[in-house]
Design a protein around this motif. Structure first.
Motif, PDB file in Angstrom:
ATOM      1  N   LEU A  60       0.851  -1.181   0.000  1.00 29.83           N
ATOM      2  CA  LEU A  60       0.000   0.000   0.000  1.00 29.83           C
ATOM      3  C   LEU A  60       0.891   1.236   0.000  1.00 29.83           C
ATOM      4  CD1 LEU A  60      -2.368  -1.197   2.876  1.00 29.83           C
ATOM      5  CD2 LEU A  60      -2.845  -1.345   0.430  1.00 29.83           C
ATOM      6  N   GLN A  61       0.345   2.378  -0.389  1.00 30.58           N
ATOM      7  CA  GLN A  61       1.107   3.620  -0.425  1.00 30.58           C
ATOM      8  C   GLN A  61       0.518   4.613   0.561  1.00 30.58           C
ATOM      9  OE1 GLN A  61       3.814   4.108  -2.604  1.00 30.58           O
ATOM     10  NE2 GLN A  61       4.246   5.995  -1.494  1.00 30.58           N
ATOM     11  N   LYS A  62       1.375   5.150   1.436  1.00 29.19           N
ATOM     12  CA  LYS A  62       0.940   6.192   2.382  1.00 29.19           C
ATOM     13  C   LYS A  62       1.428   7.545   1.888  1.00 29.19           C
ATOM     14  CE  LYS A  62      -0.127   8.439   6.233  1.00 29.19           C
ATOM     15  NZ  LYS A  62       0.357   9.778   5.867  1.00 29.19           N
ATOM     16  N   LEU A  63       0.510   8.494   1.731  1.00 31.85           N
ATOM     17  CA  LEU A  63       0.864   9.844   1.320  1.00 31.85           C
ATOM     18  C   LEU A  63       1.436  10.608   2.511  1.00 31.85           C
ATOM     19  CD1 LEU A  63      -2.318  10.673  -0.796  1.00 31.85           C
ATOM     20  CD2 LEU A  63      -0.105   9.813  -1.607  1.00 31.85           C
ATOM     21  N   LEU A  80     -10.127 -11.162   3.916  1.00 31.34           N
ATOM     22  CA  LEU A  80     -11.048 -11.818   4.842  1.00 31.34           C
ATOM     23  C   LEU A  80     -10.982 -11.116   6.184  1.00 31.34           C
ATOM     24  CD1 LEU A  80     -13.004 -14.104   5.603  1.00 31.34           C
ATOM     25  CD2 LEU A  80     -10.992 -15.515   6.124  1.00 31.34           C
ATOM     26  N   ARG A  81      -9.745 -10.991   6.709  1.00 29.71           N
ATOM     27  CA  ARG A  81      -9.540 -10.242   7.952  1.00 29.71           C
ATOM     28  C   ARG A  81      -8.076  -9.805   8.026  1.00 29.71           C
ATOM     29  NH1 ARG A  81     -11.525 -15.160   9.742  1.00 29.71           N
ATOM     30  NH2 ARG A  81      -9.908 -16.737   9.690  1.00 29.71           N
ATOM     31  N   ALA A  82      -7.854  -8.700   8.728  1.00 36.21           N
ATOM     32  CA  ALA A  82      -6.504  -8.170   8.886  1.00 36.21           C
ATOM     33  C   ALA A  82      -6.226  -7.868  10.354  1.00 36.21           C
ATOM     34  CB  ALA A  82      -6.328  -6.915   8.045  1.00 36.21           C
ATOM     35  N   GLU A  83      -6.826  -8.630  11.210  1.00 38.26           N
ATOM     36  CA  GLU A  83      -6.609  -8.437  12.635  1.00 38.26           C
ATOM     37  C   GLU A  83      -6.214  -9.746  13.312  1.00 38.26           C
ATOM     38  OE1 GLU A  83     -10.246  -6.471  12.794  1.00 38.26           O
ATOM     39  OE2 GLU A  83     -11.439  -8.231  13.266  1.00 38.26           O
ATOM     40  N   PRO A  84      -5.232  -9.717  14.220  1.00 37.66           N
ATOM     41  CA  PRO A  84      -4.514  -8.523  14.660  1.00 37.66           C
ATOM     42  C   PRO A  84      -3.675  -7.934  13.539  1.00 37.66           C
ATOM     43  CG  PRO A  84      -3.493 -10.494  15.556  1.00 37.66           C
ATOM     44  CD  PRO A  84      -4.762 -10.940  14.895  1.00 37.66           C
ATOM     45  N   LEU A  85      -3.532  -6.611  13.579  1.00 38.08           N
ATOM     46  CA  LEU A  85      -2.886  -5.881  12.502  1.00 38.08           C
ATOM     47  C   LEU A  85      -1.402  -6.219  12.412  1.00 38.08           C
ATOM     48  CD1 LEU A  85      -3.156  -3.692  10.333  1.00 38.08           C
ATOM     49  CD2 LEU A  85      -2.733  -1.989  12.115  1.00 38.08           C
ATOM     50  N   GLU A  86      -0.955  -6.577  11.224  1.00 41.86           N
ATOM     51  CA  GLU A  86       0.464  -6.820  10.955  1.00 41.86           C
ATOM     52  C   GLU A  86       0.841  -5.966   9.748  1.00 41.86           C
ATOM     53  OE1 GLU A  86       3.658 -10.414  10.067  1.00 41.86           O
ATOM     54  OE2 GLU A  86       1.590 -10.937  10.566  1.00 41.86           O
ATOM     55  N   LEU A  87       1.531  -4.855  10.026  1.00 39.31           N
ATOM     56  CA  LEU A  87       1.808  -3.838   9.012  1.00 39.31           C
ATOM     57  C   LEU A  87       3.260  -3.388   9.118  1.00 39.31           C
ATOM     58  CD1 LEU A  87       0.524  -1.921   6.851  1.00 39.31           C
ATOM     59  CD2 LEU A  87       0.146  -0.302   8.734  1.00 39.31           C
ATOM     60  N   TYR A  88       3.933  -3.297   7.979  1.00 41.05           N
ATOM     61  CA  TYR A  88       5.346  -2.930   7.948  1.00 41.05           C
ATOM     62  C   TYR A  88       5.569  -1.785   6.975  1.00 41.05           C
ATOM     63  CZ  TYR A  88       5.772  -7.577  10.018  1.00 41.05           C
ATOM     64  OH  TYR A  88       5.637  -8.678  10.827  1.00 41.05           O
ATOM     65  N   GLU A  93      15.298  -0.385   0.177  1.00 39.34           N
ATOM     66  CA  GLU A  93      15.787  -1.706  -0.209  1.00 39.34           C
ATOM     67  C   GLU A  93      14.730  -2.794  -0.009  1.00 39.34           C
ATOM     68  OE1 GLU A  93      19.338  -2.278   2.025  1.00 39.34           O
ATOM     69  OE2 GLU A  93      20.541  -0.973   0.732  1.00 39.34           O
ATOM     70  N   GLY A  94      13.541  -2.374   0.424  1.00 39.48           N
ATOM     71  CA  GLY A  94      12.466  -3.328   0.645  1.00 39.48           C
ATOM     72  C   GLY A  94      12.504  -4.029   1.980  1.00 39.48           C
ATOM     73  N   MET A  95      13.354  -3.541   2.906  1.00 41.40           N
ATOM     74  CA  MET A  95      13.447  -4.147   4.235  1.00 41.40           C
ATOM     75  C   MET A  95      12.310  -3.629   5.120  1.00 41.40           C
ATOM     76  SD  MET A  95      15.904  -6.216   3.945  1.00 41.40           S
ATOM     77  CE  MET A  95      16.191  -6.695   5.637  1.00 41.40           C
ATOM     78  N   PRO A  96      11.647  -4.517   5.868  1.00 39.16           N
ATOM     79  CA  PRO A  96      10.480  -4.097   6.647  1.00 39.16           C
ATOM     80  C   PRO A  96      10.811  -3.625   8.065  1.00 39.16           C
ATOM     81  CG  PRO A  96      10.683  -6.473   6.707  1.00 39.16           C
ATOM     82  CD  PRO A  96      11.813  -5.982   5.849  1.00 39.16           C
ATOM     83  N   SER A  97      10.014  -2.667   8.525  1.00 42.59           N
ATOM     84  CA  SER A  97      10.049  -2.220   9.914  1.00 42.59           C
ATOM     85  C   SER A  97       8.613  -2.152  10.407  1.00 42.59           C
ATOM     86  CB  SER A  97      10.690  -0.836  10.043  1.00 42.59           C
ATOM     87  OG  SER A  97      12.028  -0.860   9.598  1.00 42.59           O
ATOM     88  N   GLY A 115       2.753  11.084  10.479  1.00 42.90           N
ATOM     89  CA  GLY A 115       4.202  11.029  10.336  1.00 42.90           C
ATOM     90  C   GLY A 115       4.719   9.888   9.482  1.00 42.90           C
ATOM     91  N   LEU A 116       3.849   9.063   9.014  1.00 40.01           N
ATOM     92  CA  LEU A 116       4.241   7.898   8.221  1.00 40.01           C
ATOM     93  C   LEU A 116       4.092   8.205   6.737  1.00 40.01           C
ATOM     94  CD1 LEU A 116       4.921   4.789   8.292  1.00 40.01           C
ATOM     95  CD2 LEU A 116       2.445   4.407   8.285  1.00 40.01           C
ATOM     96  N   ASN A 117       5.037   7.739   5.922  1.00 41.78           N
ATOM     97  CA  ASN A 117       4.861   7.877   4.476  1.00 41.78           C
ATOM     98  C   ASN A 117       5.672   6.820   3.754  1.00 41.78           C
ATOM     99  OD1 ASN A 117       7.566   9.130   3.404  1.00 41.78           O
ATOM    100  ND2 ASN A 117       7.042  10.297   5.247  1.00 41.78           N
ATOM    101  N   GLY A 118       5.320   6.585   2.489  1.00 46.42           N
ATOM    102  CA  GLY A 118       6.044   5.616   1.687  1.00 46.42           C
ATOM    103  C   GLY A 118       5.279   4.326   1.493  1.00 46.42           C
ATOM    104  N   VAL A 119       6.020   3.280   1.145  1.00 46.24           N
ATOM    105  CA  VAL A 119       5.425   1.983   0.820  1.00 46.24           C
ATOM    106  C   VAL A 119       5.264   1.150   2.092  1.00 46.24           C
ATOM    107  CG1 VAL A 119       5.674  -0.134  -0.523  1.00 46.24           C
ATOM    108  CG2 VAL A 119       6.449   2.051  -1.482  1.00 46.24           C
ATOM    109  N   LEU A 120       4.090   0.577   2.227  1.00 41.79           N
ATOM    110  CA  LEU A 120       3.777  -0.285   3.376  1.00 41.79           C
ATOM    111  C   LEU A 120       3.439  -1.674   2.859  1.00 41.79           C
ATOM    112  CD1 LEU A 120       1.328   2.135   5.219  1.00 41.79           C
ATOM    113  CD2 LEU A 120       3.815   1.986   5.512  1.00 41.79           C
ATOM    114  N   GLU A 121       3.606  -2.655   3.731  1.00 39.63           N
ATOM    115  CA  GLU A 121       3.184  -4.014   3.377  1.00 39.63           C
ATOM    116  C   GLU A 121       2.281  -4.546   4.477  1.00 39.63           C
ATOM    117  OE1 GLU A 121       4.754  -7.915   1.076  1.00 39.63           O
ATOM    118  OE2 GLU A 121       6.250  -6.650   2.045  1.00 39.63           O
ATOM    119  N   LEU A 122       1.082  -4.903   4.080  1.00 40.39           N
ATOM    120  CA  LEU A 122       0.066  -5.423   4.994  1.00 40.39           C
ATOM    121  C   LEU A 122      -0.056  -6.929   4.810  1.00 40.39           C
ATOM    122  CD1 LEU A 122      -2.484  -4.925   6.893  1.00 40.39           C
ATOM    123  CD2 LEU A 122      -3.789  -4.902   4.747  1.00 40.39           C
ATOM    124  N   TYR A 123       0.001  -7.668   5.910  1.00 37.55           N
ATOM    125  CA  TYR A 123      -0.249  -9.110   5.868  1.00 37.55           C
ATOM    126  C   TYR A 123      -1.665  -9.363   6.355  1.00 37.55           C
ATOM    127  CZ  TYR A 123       4.586 -10.075   4.775  1.00 37.55           C
ATOM    128  OH  TYR A 123       5.790 -10.137   4.133  1.00 37.55           O
TER     129      TYR A 123
END
Length: 201
Positions: A60-63, A80-88, A93-97, A115-123
């Protein structure tokens, strides 16, 4: 497993597979095959409810500069569901935080901090595919922890009732028992929190 492998395994449990293959010339086999998609859909619904839904990720992209709310039901069609939330958050370089401060509301609205911006990855847990008469034999059917191997058990338990209720009941009991086996905790760090106004399935 492929759909054809699931069908063959179910037929084998109902003693209707000759020579390790599917005999489509047999009228009884054709009746079983016609009834399999509905039984498979029921099996997948039970597996998803028990926590065996396929696990996927979506970028996903955060503005920058403001709080942003994303409607995951629109952005992630198979959610289907995204809870509990796991978001990076992903660096260049594509490394997750892990992301702190994100909130999941009503099981579908992802609220991202300013304060967040850029590319995110949601599981997330994904919806399993719908079975139908047109589903290709080569279609892959994947559930969490390899639980797709349980689908033939459920199919046989439903379709074999008229032939041998005792064996059908045994298959159903095996299926139900497998749903209660303790599973390891989900891997991965979990960021943020969630607020669920209702169950979302």
């Amino acid at each position: 497993m492929k759909w054809k492998e699931i069908k063959l395994a179910a037929l084998q449990k109902m003693f209707s597979a000759e020579g390790g293959g599917i005999n489509r010339g047999d009228s009884g086999v054709r009746e079983y095959l016609a009834a399999m998609p509905q039984a498979a859909n029921e099996a997948v619904q039970r597996l998803c409810a028990a926590g065996f839904a396929p696990r996927k990720s979506r970028r996903l992209q955060k503005l920058p500069g403001k709080v942003q709310t994303l409607d995951l039901a629109a952005l992630v069609p198979d959610l289907l569901r995204a809870e509990p939330l796991e978001l990076y958050a992903l660096d260049h370089e594509g490394m997750p935080s892990p992301v702190d401060g994100a909130v999941l509301a009503a099981g579908r609205y992802l609220v991202l901090p300013a304060g967040l911006n850029g590319v995110l990855e949601l599981y997330y847990d994904a919806r399993a595919p719908e079975f139908g008469a047109a589903m290709p034999d080569e279609a892959e059917v994947l559930m969490a922890d390899g639980a797709e191997v349980l689908i033939p058990l459920y199919i046989a338990s439903q379709l074999y009732k008229d032939d041998d209720a005792g064996i059908a009941t045994q298959y159903r009991n095996e299926f139900e028992a497998a749903l209660t086996v303790p599973r390891p905790a989900r891997a991965g760090l979990q960021g943020g929190e969630f607020i669920s106004a209702r169950a979302w399935c």
